[in-house]
Design an enzyme around this catalytic site. Structure first.
Site, short mmCIF file in Angstrom:
data_model
loop_
_atom_site.label_atom_id
_atom_site.label_comp_id
_atom_site.label_asym_id
_atom_site.label_seq_id
_atom_site.Cartn_x
_atom_site.Cartn_y
_atom_site.Cartn_z
N PRO A 123 0.82 -1.22 0.00
CA PRO A 123 0.00 0.00 0.00
C PRO A 123 0.85 1.27 0.00
O PRO A 123 0.34 2.35 -0.28
CB PRO A 123 -0.83 -0.12 1.28
CG PRO A 123 -0.19 -1.18 2.10
CD PRO A 123 0.58 -2.06 1.17
N ARG A 192 -3.48 -9.41 -20.38
CA ARG A 192 -4.50 -9.20 -21.43
C ARG A 192 -3.98 -8.28 -22.54
O ARG A 192 -4.56 -8.25 -23.62
CB ARG A 192 -5.81 -8.68 -20.86
CG ARG A 192 -5.76 -7.27 -20.35
CD ARG A 192 -7.10 -6.88 -19.71
NE ARG A 192 -8.12 -6.52 -20.68
CZ ARG A 192 -8.21 -5.32 -21.28
NH1 ARG A 192 -7.35 -4.36 -21.01
NH2 ARG A 192 -9.17 -5.09 -22.15
N ASP A 207 -10.46 0.67 -24.65
CA ASP A 207 -10.55 0.51 -23.19
C ASP A 207 -10.73 1.86 -22.52
O ASP A 207 -10.15 2.85 -22.96
CB ASP A 207 -9.25 -0.06 -22.61
CG ASP A 207 -9.08 -1.54 -22.84
OD1 ASP A 207 -10.06 -2.22 -23.14
OD2 ASP A 207 -7.92 -2.00 -22.70
CL1 6GU Z 1 -0.30 -3.76 -3.63
N1 6GU Z 1 -0.77 -4.53 -1.13
C1 6GU Z 1 -1.43 -4.43 0.03
N2 6GU Z 1 -1.11 -5.27 1.03
N3 6GU Z 1 -2.39 -3.56 0.24
C2 6GU Z 1 -2.68 -2.76 -0.76
C3 6GU Z 1 -2.04 -2.79 -1.99
C4 6GU Z 1 -1.08 -3.70 -2.15
N4 6GU Z 1 -2.55 -1.85 -2.79
C5 6GU Z 1 -3.48 -1.24 -2.07
N5 6GU Z 1 -3.55 -1.78 -0.85
#
Ligand code: 6GU
Length: 283
Positions: A123, A192, A207
């Site tokens: 995150p 994709r 898209d």
């Molecule tokens: Cl890539 N990993 C985690 N654990 N939480 C997330 C994320 C990734 N992207 C948003 N929240």
């Protein structure tokens, strides 16, 4: 393309074999290896995490487990659960035979594009976008390192720059328990776009995000369903009017749902005039 995933929950990655990604594997355009990180952990209890230096809640994933795992995967020495046999067989050396082999080093500006791409979902990463998906669809080898708990010891990420091009990436502003679901999201968005996987090139060109706008609504038969009619223009047979209507639906939807996208979208005079009629101002 080769994709390797290191995780403590290999079964979480089973969807990689299904549907679109499974088709890419069958076509020989993709091979996937899923690796159980615990295979690199030592001792009877095989711990992969320990308490954070400096104190605090949660656990941090251990560098002495992740380091050898990423070394072995970069060198093609990790078996994993193979989902494909079309991959050229990579040189197999024991881990101790690798000691003393220098990794490639670079200063970040002059990255070596022959190195595999290491994606670390977190995150705290940079937001993953359609532009990343397009760029990464041309990679030969992508390795995903799935962290759980409070993350991976940062030295693992720093040291991995000797053998990989490293990107820490987030899939949105919310917190997941671990990186596994983010891997499924990123892998699907990337795979994709590999030529031949989707079959219909027009379906990527149109898209959402490809021209910086959201796609408008779609309809199909029957013409009337539960007293609701397909917009009349779509059954008129007038392709010029259909194109104009679709463009306006796309502009209107983007204004309503993601107005910030309009700043970077490629808008012509007619687009701006239409948006201004809806109350939009370009400043
Ligand atoms: Cl890539 N990993 C985690 N654990 N939480 C997330 C994320 C990734 N992207 C948003 N929240």
């Amino acid at each position: 393309m080769r994709i390797d995933v290191a995780t403590i929950f290999p079964e979480y990655l089973d969807p990689l074999r299904h549907a679109l990604l499974g088709k890419a594997i069958e076509q020989g355009r993709l091979s996937v290896g899923v690796h159980d990180l615990r295979d690199w952990a030592a001792g009877t209890h095989k711990p992969v995490d320990s308490a954070p230096a400096g104190g605090g809640p949660g656990m941090v994933m251990k560098p002495d487990v992740w380091g050898p795992a990423l070394d072995d995967i970069a060198a093609g020495r990790a078996d994993g659960s193979e989902l494909d046999s079309a991959m050229p067989h990579l040189e197999r050396l024991r881990h101790d035979e690798l000691q003393g082999v220098a990794g490639n080093s670079y200063d970040g500006e002059g990255e070596d594009s022959d190195l595999p791409l290491l994606l670390v979902p977190t995150p705290t990463g940079k937001p993953f976008t359609q532009d990343d998906a397009r760029a990464w669809s041309h990679e030969n080898h992508i390795v995903f390192a799935c962290g759980r708990y409070e993350g991976i010891d940062q030295r693992v990420i720093d040291d991995a720059r000797n053998r990989y091009r490293v990107r820490e990436v987030s899939i949105g502003d919310y917190v997941l328990i671990g990186g596994e679901v983010a891997v499924l999201v990123i892998a699907e968005a990337v795979v994709r776009l590999i030529p031949g996987v989707l079959g219909n090139k027009r379906s990527h060109e149109e898209d959402s995000f490809s021209d910086g706008l959201l796609e408008g609504p779609s309809y199909t038969k029957p013409r009337v369903w539960r007293d609701l009619e397909i917009p009349e223009v779509l059954t008129s047979g007038n392709h010029g009017l259909v194109d104009k209507w679709r463009r306006e639906q796309s502009l209107q939807r983007t204004l309503e749902r993601r107005p910030e996208l309009l700043h970077d979208a490629d808008l012509n005079k007619a687009d701006k005039k239409f948006l201004e009629g809806l109350g939009w101002t370009s400043a």
